[in-house]
Motif scaffolding. Structure first.
Motif: not given
Length: 455
Positions: A297-298, A304-305, A363-365, A381-384
């Protein structure tokens, strides 16, 4: 049985029924030593195999495995002993024998225990063999603590728990991810070259101080203040990133702070986007889920990474497919991933409405629950990515996920304590595949795997 042979044999292991139920192929784990299976054990397996319970499956597997070894043996050969299969890794190594003993022929007076209980018959068999082969070490192996006490009371010299499952090669290959240096680290170093890179101090120390290090391994000492991470090395020097115990303990992510240095090292690895694969291991309750979720979440909302968080888990064999009943993929995966939603509620338990906060953050994350069966490279892609494999299950889905050459992906795998689970069969050795990633996944410096233990 050949008494001359057992006079020179180092050990004879008498197996209790619960050992074969715990691990059906346990009789193959004793290398060059002889394995004794009393007839009472075969009778108990026969009674258990027809029950409509999970343990019945293990009983049937054990029976089929014993039959595979003894299939072509004559009754005389079964009583004398049949050579166990050779080890594929060491085919020339000496092999013990698998021996079936008719313990019903032994008098109950040998052990002094009443003969109307199966446990007593097995103990009686072990005591008889101990007297018959006094030059050999006869060991009763059982998971039953009370049975071990009764066996010692009956005069059996050697009684052991079955611990071979805790000593398999896979676990020995899995490093803890940190190394403890005796004494004060800087007292051993003396002079070293230091350079400043932004806010980070990098120290170049002699390789001989810590010869067996790997990339992203953490170093601690007995002073309680020194902590560093290996960020590079060559034949002569090791480059250490100075972290410090105080700074590690002061780190925070989404309001979560580490409670000890091990969680501090975990959070440092989780929050570093250059470390693309983090494996968290440890017992339930040590903070694996909460740390991974807070770090995710951080990095997604605050920094915004990354754009999204994907959570996945391999479902039990009975539910290998997510099913054909109505419902979306996320709705079907939600029960298997309840630990994530529970952890979200814990992170926001101080809010006026924790459930509303949880739904807002999901929803936000952009938190998505995915089934492993339908995940592809484009999915992460571009995810944790947080993977929650079951240690007793087949981890065949992990290597593909780890090998996918997708840019800007943070992979987190959380595993339960593989040293303490006891109800899962250990026929598979899935950890070996994961350990091999330490070498095979080294495609670039940022992909160096980090294995550590949250204790």
């Amino acid at each position: 049985m050949d008494q001359d042979r057992h006079a020179t044999s180092s050990k004879m292991y008498v197996l209790d029924t619960n050992v074969l139920l715990h691990e059906p192929l346990a009789f193959l784990s004793f290398q060059e030593h002889d394995v004794i299976v009393p007839m009472t054990v075969l009778e108990e397996l026969d009674h258990i195999k027809d029950r409509k319970r999970d343990v019945s499956r293990d009983a049937r597997v054990a029976i089929r495995a014993l039959d595979e070894v003894l299939r072509d043996a004559t009754p005389e050969q079964m009583l004398q002993g049949v050579l166990l299969p050779s080890n594929k890794r060491a085919p020339e190594a000496p092999r013990g024998k698998l021996i079936i003993v008719n313990d019903h022929l032994f008098a109950d007076s040998i052990s002094g225990l009443p003969g109307d209980e199966n446990d007593h018959r097995i103990i009686n068999c072990a005591v008889y063999l101990q007297k018959q082969y006094s030059d050999a070490k006869v060991v009763l192996v059982t998971k039953d603590i009370n049975m071990r006490l009764k066996a010692k009371g009956a005069g059996l010299h050697y009684v052991e728990d079955y611990r071979t499952d805790q000593l398999i090669d896979d676990i020995t290959l899995l490093t803890s991810g940190y190394k403890k240096i005796e004494g004060d680290f800087w007292q051993h170093v003396g002079e070293c070259e230091t350079e400043q890179q932004g806010r980070d101090a990098l120290h170049h120390v002699a390789r001989e101080l810590v010869p067996d290090v790997f990339a992203n391994e953490y170093l601690l000492d007995d002073s309680g203040h020194f902590a560093a991470r290996v960020v590079g090395y060559d034949e002569a020097h090791i480059t250490l990133k100075d972290l410090g115990v105080e700074r590690l303990l002061a780190r925070s992510a989404w309001g979560v702070k580490p409670k000890n240095i091990y969680q501090g090292m975990a959070m440092d690895a989780l929050l570093d986007p250059d470390i693309e694969l983090v494996l968290l291991t440890g017992p339930a309750g040590c903070g694996k889920t909460i740390l991974a979720l807070a770090a995710a979440l951080e990095m997604i909302i605050e920094k915004g990474i990354y754009d999204k968080l994907i959570v996945t888990r391999n479902t039990p064999e009975i539910a290998e497919s997510i099913g054909f009943l109505p419902g979306t993929e996320e709705e079907k995966m939600a029960p298997w991933l309840a630990a994530i939603t529970d952890s979200l509620e814990v992170l926001h338990k101080g809010d006026e409405n924790p459930i509303s906060s949880r739904n807002y953050i999901m929803e936000k994350a952009n938190i998505q629950f995915k089934s492993v069966n339908f995940m592809r490279g484009r999915s992460i892609q571009n995810a944790v990515v947080i993977l929650q494999p079951r240690i007793g299950g087949i981890l065949k889905f992990l290597p593909p996920c780890f090998y996918w050459p997708v840019e800007k992906v943070k992979r987190i795998s959380k595993k339960i304590d593989y040293l303490s689970y006891s109800e899962q069969s250990l026929n598979n050795k899935p950890l070996l595949k994961i350990c091999n990633l330490q070498e095979k996944y080294n495609t670039k410096p940022s992909n160096d795997s980090i294995f550590w233990e949250a204790a």
